[in-house]
Design a protein around this motif. Sequence first.
Motif, short mmCIF file in Angstrom:
data_model
loop_
_atom_site.label_atom_id
_atom_site.label_comp_id
_atom_site.label_asym_id
_atom_site.label_seq_id
_atom_site.Cartn_x
_atom_site.Cartn_y
_atom_site.Cartn_z
N TYR A 31 0.76 -1.14 -0.07
CA TYR A 31 -0.10 0.08 0.00
C TYR A 31 0.92 1.16 -0.01
N VAL A 32 2.09 1.35 0.83
CA VAL A 32 2.70 2.49 0.83
C VAL A 32 3.32 2.59 -0.66
N GLY A 33 3.83 1.67 -1.17
CA GLY A 33 4.56 1.66 -2.82
C GLY A 33 3.42 2.32 -3.49
N GLN A 34 2.17 1.86 -3.33
CA GLN A 34 1.14 2.33 -4.25
C GLN A 34 0.95 3.84 -4.06
N LEU A 35 1.00 4.18 -2.79
CA LEU A 35 0.85 5.74 -2.44
C LEU A 35 1.96 6.48 -2.86
N LEU A 36 3.03 6.08 -2.96
CA LEU A 36 4.50 6.71 -3.55
C LEU A 36 4.20 6.70 -5.11
N ARG A 37 3.79 5.78 -5.66
CA ARG A 37 3.46 5.66 -7.14
C ARG A 37 2.49 6.74 -7.45
N ARG A 38 1.49 6.69 -6.74
CA ARG A 38 0.32 7.73 -6.98
C ARG A 38 0.85 9.26 -6.90
N HIS A 39 1.68 9.40 -6.08
CA HIS A 39 1.87 10.67 -5.81
C HIS A 39 3.82 10.82 -6.22
N ARG A 40 4.22 10.33 -7.15
CA ARG A 40 5.60 10.28 -7.42
C ARG A 40 6.05 11.68 -7.86
N LYS A 41 5.38 12.39 -8.58
CA LYS A 41 5.74 13.63 -9.12
C LYS A 41 5.82 14.47 -8.10
N ALA A 42 4.80 14.67 -7.18
CA ALA A 42 4.78 15.39 -5.76
C ALA A 42 6.18 15.12 -4.97
N PHE A 43 6.47 13.84 -4.80
CA PHE A 43 7.65 13.33 -4.08
C PHE A 43 8.85 13.59 -4.71
N ALA A 44 8.98 13.62 -6.02
CA ALA A 44 10.35 13.98 -6.82
C ALA A 44 10.60 15.34 -6.69
N LEU A 45 9.32 16.28 -6.60
CA LEU A 45 9.49 17.60 -6.46
C LEU A 45 10.08 18.01 -5.13
N LEU A 46 9.56 17.35 -4.05
CA LEU A 46 10.01 17.50 -2.80
C LEU A 46 11.34 17.33 -2.84
N ILE A 47 11.72 16.15 -3.05
CA ILE A 47 13.03 15.66 -3.07
C ILE A 47 14.08 16.70 -3.77
N GLY A 48 13.64 17.29 -4.82
CA GLY A 48 14.45 18.36 -5.67
C GLY A 48 14.68 19.60 -4.78
N VAL A 49 13.49 20.20 -4.19
CA VAL A 49 13.66 21.53 -3.55
C VAL A 49 14.34 21.53 -2.17
N ASN A 50 14.34 20.00 -1.67
CA ASN A 50 15.19 19.89 -0.40
C ASN A 50 16.43 19.73 -0.91
N ALA A 51 16.98 19.21 -1.81
CA ALA A 51 18.39 19.06 -2.11
C ALA A 51 19.11 20.30 -2.36
N ILE A 52 18.16 21.31 -3.13
CA ILE A 52 18.63 22.89 -3.15
C ILE A 52 18.88 23.37 -1.88
N ALA A 53 17.88 23.15 -1.04
CA ALA A 53 18.05 23.89 0.17
C ALA A 53 19.25 23.32 1.01
N VAL A 54 19.59 21.92 1.00
CA VAL A 54 20.58 21.41 1.58
C VAL A 54 21.88 22.03 1.09
#
Length: 593
Positions: A31-54
Motif C-alpha cells: 500500500y505504501v508503494g502504491q501511495l508513493l507511485r500515485r504521488h511520485r511527481k510530488a515526491f520527486a519535487l519535494l526531493i528536488g527542492v530539499n536538495a537545493i535547500a541542503v
Amino acid sequence: MIGVAAPEYDPAAPQSATTLPVGTPATVRAYVGQLLRRHRKAFALLIGVNAIAVISSMVGPYLLGGIVEDLSDDVQDLHLGRTAALFAGALVVQTVFVRLVRLRGGMLGEEMLADLREDFLVRSVGLPPGVLERAGTGDLLSRITTDIDRLANAMREAVPQLAIGVVWALLLMGALGVTAPPLALAVLVALPLLVAGCRWYFRRAPSAYRSEAAGYAAVAAVLAETVDAGRTVEAHRLGERRIALSDRRITEWTAWERYTLWLRSVLFPVINLTHTTILLAVLMIGGTFVLNDWLTVGQLTTGAMLAMMMVEPVGLILRWYDELQVAQVSLARLVGVRDIEPDAGDAEVHPDGRDVEAAGVRFGYREGVDVLHQVSLSVAPGTRLALVGPSGAGKSTLGRLLAGIYAPREGRVTLGEAELSRMPAERVREHVALVNQEHHVFVGSLRDNLLLARQGAGDAELWAALGAVDADGWARALDDGLGTEVGSGGLSLTPAQAQQIALARLVLADPHTLVLDEATSLLDPRAARHLERSLARVLDGRTVVAIAHRLHTAHDADVIAVVENGRISELGSHDALVEADGAYAALWRSWHG
C-alpha cells in the motif's frame, strides 16, 4: 543504559484487535508503494527542492573553511565583501527553498492522508455485509478515529520529513567525503552505538505499539458497549461490573503506554550520545590529521561544521522513524481490510425466478460452534413466511442467511437457483432487502434520507412511501416538510419515526423479497399492528420472511416455521400447527394467556 530493566506492564493486554484483521507487513509495504507511485511527481519535487535547500546550507561552512585556510596561510586580502555577498545569497536561496520544502511536504502529506481516508472508506463499505455486521463497534470506530488521527501526523509530517532527513544526511555525507574523506570515516565511529541502540529499540517497539493500539481498541469497545446498553446495565445493576471491566481495560492500555514511553526514554539519550560521539571523533581525528599535515585547518573547519550539521538530519530521521512505528501499526490496522476478500461474487450468476431455498444449511459465528444445523426450507414467490421460536433459537441468523448477509458453512441458500453467496452484494440487494430494528437517520434532509433507497424519486413518490408506512401525518406537520433537516444537529426523530423512515425506504427500494427482523419492534403493539396491516397492502405479491416476536404476525402468515435449537421443528399454517398441539401451539397459548 540499554540494559536497564523495563517497567512492569500487564502481558494480558490484548495483542491485536480480534474482529477485523491487521494488515500483514507485505500488505502495508504494497500500500505504501502504491501511495508513493500515485504521488511520485510530488515526491520527486519535494526531493528536488530539499536538495537545493541542503546544498545552499553548505555554502556557509565552505566559505568559513576558506577564510580559516587563508588566515592560516597569512593571506592578507580575504575578500570579505565577496564572501559576505555569497553567504547572503546562499542564505536567501536556503530560506526560499526551506519554505518550499515545508510547503511541498505539507501538501504531499495532506494528499496522501486524503487518499488513505478515501481508500479505507471505499474498502470498508465494499466489505461483505456479514463482516461489517460482526465487526465490533469499538474496533471499527477506533480504526476510523484514533488510527486516522495517529496517521494524520505521520502523513503530514513523518513521511515528508523522513524523506527530507535521508536526502539531507546523504548530501552532507557526500560533501564531507569530498571535502575531507578522513572525517567521513570519523563519523562512522559513532555508527555502532547508533545501530545497537536502534536495533534494541526497533526489536521491541513494533509489537509494543501494536499492543498499545489493540489495548485502546478494547477500551473503546467496552465504553461503546456500555453506552449502547446503558438502560440494560441500569436495569440489571451491572454498573459496578462494567466499571470494573472498563478499569481493567484502561489499566492494560495504560501499561502498554508506559512501556512504549520507557522505550523512547532509552532511545533518545542514545541518540544524544551518538551526536556527542560524532563531534568528538571529528575533532580528535581531524586534529590528529592536521598536526600530521594530512589535513588542512580549513578542511577541518569545514568538515567539523558539516559533521555538526549531521546532528539535525540524523535526529530528524530517528525521530520521525519512531513516529512511523506508531503510524505503521495504525496503517496496518487501516489497510487490514485489504486482506479481507471483497464481496465480488460472480458477475455471471443471475437468479432465474424468485424461489428462495435453503438446503442442508449449517452456519456458526465461531469455528466449530454451529448455530444452525442441517436447515432446509423452501419459500415460494409471494409467500408470507413467519419464523418463530424461543430467543436464541437461530431465527435472526436464518433470516440473515436468507437475505444473503451471511454465507452458509455447509449447504446452499439460493434465489431462483442462484446461490446468494456467489452474487455481488449490489445484485443481492436488488432482489432481497433486510430490515431490522436498528435504523439510522443520516444527517441531512428527510428527502435525502428517503432518496438513499431510490435516487431520482419524485416528491410525490416520497410522500406515497411515507403514507404507506403511516408516516405522512407527522412528516407533513414539519415546518419544511421533506426539506426538514434531521439527524445530528437537526430535528431529533423518535425511534418509532426512524423505524418508519427505514420502512419507507423499503417501499421505495421495491425489492421482490423482504426479510423483516423485528421491523416494527419500536412501535407500541397497537401502532405496530396498524402499520403491519398497511404494509401488507403495499407488500402484496412479494415474498416476505418475518422473524416474528409478536405472534399476531405469525397468525397472518401463509406458512410458519418453528425454529428450535438451530433446527426447524415444525412447518405449516397457523391453524394446522395449533391443531397439531406441538411447540407452536404452546407458544400461541402462552401468548394469549
